[in-house]
Write an enzyme that holds these catalytic residues in place. Structure first.
Site, PDB file in Angstrom:
ATOM      1  N   LYS A   1     -16.381   0.744 -29.544  1.00 14.21           N
ATOM      2  CA  LYS A   1     -17.280   1.409 -30.725  1.00 14.21           C
ATOM      3  C   LYS A   1     -18.437   0.521 -30.685  1.00 14.21           C
ATOM      4  O   LYS A   1     -19.803   0.799 -30.733  1.00 14.21           O
ATOM      5  CB  LYS A   1     -16.539   1.476 -31.895  1.00 14.21           C
ATOM      6  CG  LYS A   1     -17.490   1.508 -33.144  1.00 14.21           C
ATOM      7  CD  LYS A   1     -16.479   2.288 -34.161  1.00 14.21           C
ATOM      8  CE  LYS A   1     -15.679   1.183 -34.981  1.00 14.21           C
ATOM      9  NZ  LYS A   1     -16.664   0.101 -35.686  1.00 14.21           N
ATOM     10  N   SER A   2     -18.342  -0.933 -30.607  1.00 17.58           N
ATOM     11  CA  SER A   2     -19.305  -1.815 -30.752  1.00 17.58           C
ATOM     12  C   SER A   2     -20.451  -1.834 -29.711  1.00 17.58           C
ATOM     13  O   SER A   2     -21.726  -1.827 -29.671  1.00 17.58           O
ATOM     14  CB  SER A   2     -18.876  -3.556 -30.788  1.00 17.58           C
ATOM     15  OG  SER A   2     -18.003  -3.611 -32.014  1.00 17.58           O
TER      16      SER A   2
ATOM     17  N   ARG B   1     -24.529  -0.281 -29.453  1.00 17.64           N
ATOM     18  CA  ARG B   1     -25.602  -1.128 -28.968  1.00 17.64           C
ATOM     19  C   ARG B   1     -26.247  -0.214 -27.679  1.00 17.64           C
ATOM     20  O   ARG B   1     -27.524  -0.602 -27.473  1.00 17.64           O
ATOM     21  CB  ARG B   1     -25.042  -2.537 -28.507  1.00 17.64           C
ATOM     22  CG  ARG B   1     -24.588  -3.362 -29.724  1.00 17.64           C
ATOM     23  CD  ARG B   1     -23.830  -4.488 -29.523  1.00 17.64           C
ATOM     24  NE  ARG B   1     -23.492  -5.376 -30.568  1.00 17.64           N
ATOM     25  CZ  ARG B   1     -22.995  -5.119 -31.578  1.00 17.64           C
ATOM     26  NH1 ARG B   1     -22.007  -4.190 -31.906  1.00 17.64           N
ATOM     27  NH2 ARG B   1     -22.782  -6.158 -32.597  1.00 17.64           N
TER      28      ARG B   1
ATOM     29  N   SER C   1     -20.629 -13.256 -38.696  1.00 14.05           N
ATOM     30  CA  SER C   1     -20.693 -11.756 -38.622  1.00 14.05           C
ATOM     31  C   SER C   1     -22.022 -11.249 -37.381  1.00 14.05           C
ATOM     32  O   SER C   1     -22.759 -11.767 -37.500  1.00 14.05           O
ATOM     33  CB  SER C   1     -21.304 -11.138 -39.918  1.00 14.05           C
ATOM     34  OG  SER C   1     -21.863  -9.687 -39.647  1.00 14.05           O
TER      35      SER C   1
ATOM     36  N   GLN D   1     -22.642  -8.410 -36.872  1.00 11.29           N
ATOM     37  CA  GLN D   1     -23.580  -7.188 -37.365  1.00 11.29           C
ATOM     38  C   GLN D   1     -24.761  -8.230 -37.753  1.00 11.29           C
ATOM     39  O   GLN D   1     -25.692  -7.570 -37.435  1.00 11.29           O
ATOM     40  CB  GLN D   1     -22.784  -6.603 -38.535  1.00 11.29           C
ATOM     41  CG  GLN D   1     -21.723  -5.684 -38.056  1.00 11.29           C
ATOM     42  CD  GLN D   1     -20.973  -4.868 -39.028  1.00 11.29           C
ATOM     43  OE1 GLN D   1     -21.370  -4.873 -40.307  1.00 11.29           O
ATOM     44  NE2 GLN D   1     -19.934  -4.227 -38.696  1.00 11.29           N
TER      45      GLN D   1
ATOM     46  N   ASP E   1     -11.001  -6.927 -36.848  1.00 14.02           N
ATOM     47  CA  ASP E   1     -10.802  -5.270 -37.054  1.00 14.02           C
ATOM     48  C   ASP E   1      -9.096  -5.177 -36.599  1.00 14.02           C
ATOM     49  O   ASP E   1      -8.610  -3.924 -36.726  1.00 14.02           O
ATOM     50  CB  ASP E   1     -11.456  -4.446 -35.968  1.00 14.02           C
ATOM     51  CG  ASP E   1     -12.957  -4.458 -36.545  1.00 14.02           C
ATOM     52  OD1 ASP E   1     -13.289  -4.933 -37.634  1.00 14.02           O
ATOM     53  OD2 ASP E   1     -14.043  -4.429 -35.597  1.00 14.02           O
TER      54      ASP E   1
ATOM     55  N   ARG F   1      -9.462  -4.137 -46.960  1.00 12.52           N
ATOM     56  CA  ARG F   1      -8.319  -4.093 -46.151  1.00 12.52           C
ATOM     57  C   ARG F   1      -7.169  -5.257 -46.468  1.00 12.52           C
ATOM     58  O   ARG F   1      -5.937  -4.850 -45.895  1.00 12.52           O
ATOM     59  CB  ARG F   1      -8.658  -4.328 -44.635  1.00 12.52           C
ATOM     60  CG  ARG F   1      -9.371  -3.114 -44.218  1.00 12.52           C
ATOM     61  CD  ARG F   1      -9.786  -3.240 -42.586  1.00 12.52           C
ATOM     62  NE  ARG F   1     -10.389  -1.864 -42.160  1.00 12.52           N
ATOM     63  CZ  ARG F   1     -11.237  -1.719 -41.182  1.00 12.52           C
ATOM     64  NH1 ARG F   1     -11.535  -2.793 -40.743  1.00 12.52           N
ATOM     65  NH2 ARG F   1     -11.819  -0.590 -41.038  1.00 12.52           N
TER      66      ARG F   1
ATOM     67  N   ARG G   1      -8.836   2.467 -39.538  1.00  6.22           N
ATOM     68  CA  ARG G   1      -7.805   1.540 -39.147  1.00  6.22           C
ATOM     69  C   ARG G   1      -6.762   1.394 -40.005  1.00  6.22           C
ATOM     70  O   ARG G   1      -5.412   1.253 -39.303  1.00  6.22           O
ATOM     71  CB  ARG G   1      -8.681   0.319 -38.914  1.00  6.22           C
ATOM     72  CG  ARG G   1      -9.900   0.114 -38.176  1.00  6.22           C
ATOM     73  CD  ARG G   1     -10.185  -1.131 -37.242  1.00  6.22           C
ATOM     74  NE  ARG G   1     -11.289  -1.048 -36.414  1.00  6.22           N
ATOM     75  CZ  ARG G   1     -11.548  -0.620 -35.568  1.00  6.22           C
ATOM     76  NH1 ARG G   1     -10.602   0.113 -34.736  1.00  6.22           N
ATOM     77  NH2 ARG G   1     -12.653  -0.539 -34.995  1.00  6.22           N
TER      78      ARG G   1
HETATM   79  C1  S3P Z   1     -18.969  -5.216 -35.436  1.00  4.36           C
HETATM   80  C2  S3P Z   1     -18.410  -6.530 -35.973  1.00  4.36           C
HETATM   81  C3  S3P Z   1     -17.554  -6.797 -36.929  1.00  4.36           C
HETATM   82  C4  S3P Z   1     -16.519  -5.689 -37.009  1.00  4.36           C
HETATM   83  C5  S3P Z   1     -17.120  -4.226 -36.937  1.00  4.36           C
HETATM   84  C6  S3P Z   1     -17.959  -4.140 -35.738  1.00  4.36           C
HETATM   85  C7  S3P Z   1     -20.121  -5.285 -34.636  1.00  4.36           C
HETATM   86  O1  S3P Z   1     -18.149  -6.917 -38.369  1.00  4.36           O
HETATM   87  O2  S3P Z   1     -15.628  -5.865 -38.090  1.00  4.36           O
HETATM   88  O3  S3P Z   1     -16.121  -3.411 -36.696  1.00  4.36           O
HETATM   89  O4  S3P Z   1     -20.060  -4.347 -33.789  1.00  4.36           O
HETATM   90  O5  S3P Z   1     -21.082  -5.865 -34.373  1.00  4.36           O
HETATM   91  P1  S3P Z   1     -18.827  -8.167 -38.902  1.00  4.36           P
HETATM   92  O6  S3P Z   1     -19.668  -8.498 -37.741  1.00  4.36           O
HETATM   93  O7  S3P Z   1     -19.543  -7.884 -40.124  1.00  4.36           O
HETATM   94  O8  S3P Z   1     -17.763  -9.093 -39.071  1.00  4.36           O
END
Ligand code: S3P
Length: 450
Positions: free
Chosen positions: A22-23, A27, A174, A176, A321, A352, A394
């Site tokens: 997914k991540s 991207r 993070s 993200q 996750d 969670r 999840r």
């Molecule tokens: C992700 C980063 C994680 C993860 C999320 C996907 C990403 O979150 O929990 O499911 O793709 O960068 P955080 O970066 O906020 O911890």
């Protein structure tokens, strides 16, 4: 409303692949759209989260064509027509659905555009903190309005503007936030640096390199000079280790099992789950057989009686996750498992910590809740229960795994959310419940347009 019904299994011997990461799919959609030509993506994850990001990039001017699709879901093999860093103003607000990654990365991307745009999401996403990205993007000069009913929350109205580079010390670990600032930095006039308090998943850095964009790394700091043009390329997305984790826990906790998961992403910033399950007693072999940008390999796991463990603070960002399903493993292990320093779990798709603790207790597990995690006294027999996913993919999947070990039937309600990250989960679960073992029994139907 869809539901999953699960009963205990007596054996698990299987070989299959889980869908794309997914991540990395988010991207791949974003960087391909920025590239200087046509990009090809293989094994894209056609989950709701990633499809929303793909559609957002299309609304910003980057057309895509589907070469193959997972029937009933969306593209797995596609080309994206890169716009050479010149996006168009979208005609309407962009829907990020349930995805924090989609919204935060897109906000970083949109902050430096010569137009205004709006991002919105579902009820869960509209409660998640966006101050963590609006603060650094604001320091770069962007004006972002948080128009949600809760302070600092989506919808986001982003008034794009030429950006000033910053050095940003991130207060939370993070990926993200790191990625949002780096994406904004690509459109800033100079070098943007992000400093992480702890290592987080590095897919953005790796993908920038795959697209020919230079970054400079020093310890936990990443610097990127703005104005670089991503070079069009072909990209294969590995299987998602966070999806693999559900089956790894099922196999780990069942003595006599053997599971082979093929073509899984083995990026070291994501593999703490393998270390922890090994520490708990599972027998595991992971073989990296390919490493172009992202390491990909096979994981073979054999079940054994598990014992509890302590998750270290520095492991938490690497397996954030996987904690819901790891908590299930802990309930099945003998002895105590401690999961602390994980307050971030409270601001995911659900809180969670609370949703895991309540569902584990409903199945008979002994759990103590803390502000930053939980302690699980494992080894109590689990019994079937009627549970809710609370709309969190999840949670739905983690408790389907718990149901494989519970006496009687476990019913999980509100499970359409699994399509957020794992299209085909119900098919794979049914194959496991039916004690199927051959890869064909797990193959998801695809349609080829080539
Ligand atoms: C992700 C980063 C994680 C993860 C999320 C996907 C990403 O979150 O929990 O499911 O793709 O960068 P955080 O970066 O906020 O911890």
């Amino acid at each position: 409303m869809s539901e999953l019904r699960v009963q205990a299994i007596s054996s698990l011997r299987a070989e299959f692949s889980v869908p794309g990461d997914k991540s990395i799919s988010h991207r791949a959609a974003i960087f391909s759209a920025l590239a200087n030509g046509v990009c090809t993506i293989r094994n894209f994850l056609p989950s709701e989260d990633c499809l929303n990001t793909l559609n957002a990039m299309q609304a910003l001017g980057a057309r895509h064509e589907v070469l193959a699709e997972l029937t009933g879901y969306g593209p797995t093999h596609l080309v994206i027509h890169g716009q050479a860093m010149k996006l168009h103003a979208p005609a309407a607000a962009l829907d990020c659905g349930n995805s924090g990654t989609g919204m935060r990365l897109l906000a970083g991307l949109l902050a430096g555009q010569p137009f205004s745009s709006e991002l919105f999401g579902d009820a869960s996403l509209s409660c998640r903190p966006m101050g963590r990205i609006t603060t650094p993007l604001g320091l770069m000069g962007a004006r972002i309005e948080t128009r949600g009913s809760q302070p600092g929350c989506a919808p986001l109205v982003i008034h794009g503007t030429p950006l000033t580079p910053i050095t940003y010390q991130m207060p939370v670990a993070s990926a993200q936030v790191k990625s949002a600032v780096l994406l904004a930095g690509l459109f800033a006039n100079g070098t943007t640096t992000v400093v992480q308090p702890a290592e987080t998943r590095d897919h953005t850095e790796r993908m920038l390199a795959s697209f020919g964009v230079a970054t400079h790394h020093e310890g936990n700091a990443i610097a990127l000079a703005g104005g670089q043009m991503p070079v069009a390329c072909e990209f294969t997305v590995p299987g998602d280790i966070s999806s693999a984790a559900f089956w790894l826990v099922a196999a780990a906790a069942l003595p006599g099992s053997r599971l082979l998961l093929q073509n899984v992403g083995l990026n070291p910033t994501r593999t703490a789950i393998l270390k922890v399950l090994t520490r708990m007693g599972a027998h595991m072999i992971d073989i990296v057989h390919h490493s172009a940008g992202e390491p990909i390999g096979d994981i073979e796991i054999h079940g054994a009686p598990l014992t509890g463990t302590t998750i270290l603070a520095e492991e938490v960002p690497n397996l954030i996750d996987e904690i819901p399903v790891l908590a299930v493993a802990a309930a099945l292990a003998s002895g105590r498992t401690s999961i602390r320093h994980a307050r971030e779990l409270r601001v995911k798709e659900t809180d969670r910590i609370t949703t895991v603790v309540n569902n584990l207790r409903a199945m008979g597990a002994h759990v103590v809740e803390f502000d930053d995690g939980m302690e699980i006294e494992g080894g109590q027999p689990l019994h079937g229960a009627e549970l809710d996913s609370f709309g969190d993919h999840r949670i739905a999947m983690a408790f389907a795994i718990a149901g494989l070990f519970a006496e009687g039937e476990t019913l999980i309600r509100n499970t359409a959310c699994v399509n957020t990250s794992y299209p085909g989960f119900a098919h794979h679960l049914q194959a496991i419940l039916d004690h199927r073992s051959s890869p064909e029994d797990f193959t998801l139907p695809t349609l080829c347009h080539l």
